[in-house]
Design a protein around this motif. Structure first.
Motif, PDB file in Angstrom:
ATOM      1  N   UNK A   2      10.974  -5.376  -6.536  1.00 24.56           N
ATOM      2  CA  UNK A   2      12.135  -5.978  -6.421  1.00 24.56           C
ATOM      3  C   UNK A   2      12.646  -5.869  -5.128  1.00 24.56           C
ATOM      4  N   UNK A   3      13.363  -7.375  -4.793  1.00 22.35           N
ATOM      5  CA  UNK A   3      13.895  -7.326  -3.376  1.00 22.35           C
ATOM      6  C   UNK A   3      15.241  -7.541  -3.266  1.00 22.35           C
ATOM      7  N   UNK A   4      15.907  -8.443  -4.398  1.00 21.70           N
ATOM      8  CA  UNK A   4      17.197  -8.468  -4.325  1.00 21.70           C
ATOM      9  C   UNK A   4      18.042  -7.739  -5.489  1.00 21.70           C
ATOM     10  N   UNK A   5      19.066  -6.961  -5.237  1.00 16.94           N
ATOM     11  CA  UNK A   5      19.579  -6.250  -6.408  1.00 16.94           C
ATOM     12  C   UNK A   5      21.005  -6.622  -6.200  1.00 16.94           C
ATOM     13  N   UNK A   6      21.547  -7.401  -7.029  1.00 17.04           N
ATOM     14  CA  UNK A   6      22.930  -7.683  -7.144  1.00 17.04           C
ATOM     15  C   UNK A   6      23.733  -7.404  -8.407  1.00 17.04           C
ATOM     16  N   UNK A   7      24.727  -6.305  -8.313  1.00 20.82           N
ATOM     17  CA  UNK A   7      25.364  -6.041  -9.477  1.00 20.82           C
ATOM     18  C   UNK A   7      26.756  -6.448  -9.469  1.00 20.82           C
ATOM     19  N   UNK A   8      27.182  -7.113  -8.143  1.00 18.87           N
ATOM     20  CA  UNK A   8      28.698  -7.380  -7.928  1.00 18.87           C
ATOM     21  C   UNK A   8      29.571  -7.956  -8.899  1.00 18.87           C
ATOM     22  N   UNK A   9      30.680  -7.700  -8.820  1.00 18.45           N
ATOM     23  CA  UNK A   9      31.796  -8.084  -9.799  1.00 18.45           C
ATOM     24  C   UNK A   9      31.498  -8.132 -11.208  1.00 18.45           C
ATOM     25  N   UNK A  10      31.513  -6.846 -11.515  1.00 18.69           N
ATOM     26  CA  UNK A  10      31.186  -6.358 -13.003  1.00 18.69           C
ATOM     27  C   UNK A  10      32.080  -5.181 -13.121  1.00 18.69           C
ATOM     28  N   UNK A  11      32.106  -4.502 -14.468  1.00 19.99           N
ATOM     29  CA  UNK A  11      32.926  -3.401 -14.649  1.00 19.99           C
ATOM     30  C   UNK A  11      32.010  -2.150 -14.822  1.00 19.99           C
ATOM     31  N   UNK A  12      30.906  -2.085 -13.530  1.00 13.90           N
ATOM     32  CA  UNK A  12      30.074  -0.987 -13.825  1.00 13.90           C
ATOM     33  C   UNK A  12      30.719   0.350 -13.169  1.00 13.90           C
ATOM     34  N   UNK A  13      30.405   1.607 -14.010  1.00 17.13           N
ATOM     35  CA  UNK A  13      31.227   2.707 -13.490  1.00 17.13           C
ATOM     36  C   UNK A  13      30.046   3.816 -13.307  1.00 17.13           C
ATOM     37  N   UNK A  14      30.493   4.859 -13.086  1.00 19.13           N
ATOM     38  CA  UNK A  14      29.757   6.571 -12.824  1.00 19.13           C
ATOM     39  C   UNK A  14      29.147   6.104 -11.536  1.00 19.13           C
ATOM     40  N   UNK A  15      28.213   7.241 -11.233  1.00 21.82           N
ATOM     41  CA  UNK A  15      27.552   7.351  -9.915  1.00 21.82           C
ATOM     42  C   UNK A  15      26.218   6.410  -9.822  1.00 21.82           C
ATOM     43  N   UNK A  16      26.003   6.048  -8.764  1.00 21.21           N
ATOM     44  CA  UNK A  16      24.869   5.274  -8.469  1.00 21.21           C
ATOM     45  C   UNK A  16      23.747   6.308  -8.524  1.00 21.21           C
ATOM     46  N   UNK A  17      22.651   5.817  -9.298  1.00 19.43           N
ATOM     47  CA  UNK A  17      21.568   7.116  -9.351  1.00 19.43           C
ATOM     48  C   UNK A  17      20.726   6.902  -8.254  1.00 19.43           C
ATOM     49  N   UNK A  18      20.345   8.340  -7.755  1.00 21.85           N
ATOM     50  CA  UNK A  18      19.333   8.460  -6.584  1.00 21.85           C
ATOM     51  C   UNK A  18      18.283   7.803  -6.861  1.00 21.85           C
ATOM     52  N   UNK A  19      17.654   7.695  -8.015  1.00 23.30           N
ATOM     53  CA  UNK A  19      16.554   6.781  -8.327  1.00 23.30           C
ATOM     54  C   UNK A  19      16.390   5.713  -7.572  1.00 23.30           C
ATOM     55  N   UNK A  20      17.634   5.007  -7.325  1.00 27.86           N
ATOM     56  CA  UNK A  20      17.701   3.567  -6.489  1.00 27.86           C
ATOM     57  C   UNK A  20      16.862   3.573  -5.331  1.00 27.86           C
ATOM     58  N   UNK A  21      16.710   4.578  -4.683  1.00 28.76           N
ATOM     59  CA  UNK A  21      15.954   4.967  -3.311  1.00 28.76           C
ATOM     60  C   UNK A  21      14.319   4.579  -3.491  1.00 28.76           C
ATOM     61  N   UNK A  22      14.019   4.584  -4.704  1.00 32.78           N
ATOM     62  CA  UNK A  22      12.735   4.425  -4.921  1.00 32.78           C
ATOM     63  C   UNK A  22      12.158   2.902  -4.951  1.00 32.78           C
ATOM     64  N   UNK A  23      13.249   2.036  -4.979  1.00 38.70           N
ATOM     65  CA  UNK A  23      13.093   0.524  -4.909  1.00 38.70           C
ATOM     66  C   UNK A  23      13.033   0.153  -3.353  1.00 38.70           C
ATOM     67  N   UNK A  24      11.738   0.473  -2.833  1.00 39.65           N
ATOM     68  CA  UNK A  24      11.730   0.426  -1.322  1.00 39.65           C
ATOM     69  C   UNK A  24      11.566  -0.892  -0.725  1.00 39.65           C
ATOM     70  N   UNK A  25      11.471  -2.058  -1.624  1.00 39.45           N
ATOM     71  CA  UNK A  25      11.313  -3.278  -1.152  1.00 39.45           C
ATOM     72  C   UNK A  25      12.537  -4.033  -1.103  1.00 39.45           C
ATOM     73  N   UNK A  26      13.554  -3.500  -1.382  1.00 39.85           N
ATOM     74  CA  UNK A  26      14.958  -4.139  -1.659  1.00 39.85           C
ATOM     75  C   UNK A  26      15.483  -4.715   0.001  1.00 39.85           C
ATOM     76  N   UNK A  27      15.768  -6.093  -0.177  1.00 43.95           N
ATOM     77  CA  UNK A  27      16.253  -6.802   1.255  1.00 43.95           C
ATOM     78  C   UNK A  27      17.680  -6.906   0.951  1.00 43.95           C
ATOM     79  N   UNK A  28      18.133  -7.149   0.040  1.00 42.09           N
ATOM     80  CA  UNK A  28      19.701  -7.436  -0.179  1.00 42.09           C
ATOM     81  C   UNK A  28      19.999  -6.797  -1.317  1.00 42.09           C
ATOM     82  N   UNK A  29      21.191  -5.865  -1.150  1.00 42.43           N
ATOM     83  CA  UNK A  29      21.952  -5.205  -2.218  1.00 42.43           C
ATOM     84  C   UNK A  29      23.478  -5.438  -2.231  1.00 42.43           C
TER      85      UNK A  29
END
Length: 172
Positions: free
Chosen positions: A1-28
């Motif tokens: 995965x290179x692009x991860x966009x979760x903007x403008x939602x009602x997401x809550x809680x802490x961001x999971x540390x496991x996101x760090x495993x997505x090492x090909x991300x270009x835009x977040x």
């Protein structure tokens, strides 16, 4: 995965540390959400990351020291969150930054002098620093700036004498 966009939602809680495993991300992008807690330090593993948009995302705490690894970062939008502590000195080492926005957080002053290294910036916005006093010396070589917003930062001293050399400056 290179692009991860979760903007403008009602997401809550802490961001999971496991996101760090997505090492090909270009835009977040996580802006406009209700997250809580700190940014996962694993995001500093995203060495290909060029853009991060987290305005009004709900995250808080200090910017993780691992973000010093994000040397390809060109855009960092991090306004209207509850970031605390000082703006890290290592931000001045992210030499590819063209946009840096730190408005409406709970950072402590002063503005780090290392930001003077960011001579590629075209848009710099820092506001609402608590405590500390800053001067404008750090913008001396930022002649590519088109937008400069430094509101409510307890800035003292004089306007740089070379301000006339900022030919692209359209918003001050």
């Amino acid at each position: 995965m290179q692009y991860l966009s979760l903007g403008i939602n009602a997401l809550s809680g802490e961001l999971p540390e496991e996101l760090g495993f997505l090492t090909e991300i270009i835009s977040f992008a996580i802006g406009g959400n209700n997250f809580s807690g700190p940014l996962p330090s694993g995001l500093g593993n995203w060495k290909r990351l060029t853009q991060i948009y987290m305005d009004a995302s709900g995250v808080s705490g200090a910017i993780p020291p691992t973000f010093a690894n994000l040397l390809n970062l060109e855009a960092l939008w991090a306004s209207n969150n509850e970031f605390t502590g000082r703006i890290p000195d290592f931000i001045g080492n992210l030499s590819k930054l063209t946009i840096l926005k730190f408005e409406g957080n709970s950072f402590q002053g002063p503005i780090p002098s290392t930001l003077s290294n960011l001579t590629s910036l075209v848009d710099l916005r820092i506001s609402d620093l608590l405590n500390g006093s800053s001067s404008l010396d750090f913008i001396w070589n930022m002649k590519n700036l088109s937008k400069l917003v430094l509101r409510n930062n307890n800035i003292s001293g004089s306007i740089p004498s070379n301000i006339g050399e900022y030919q692209s400056l359209s918003l001050l």
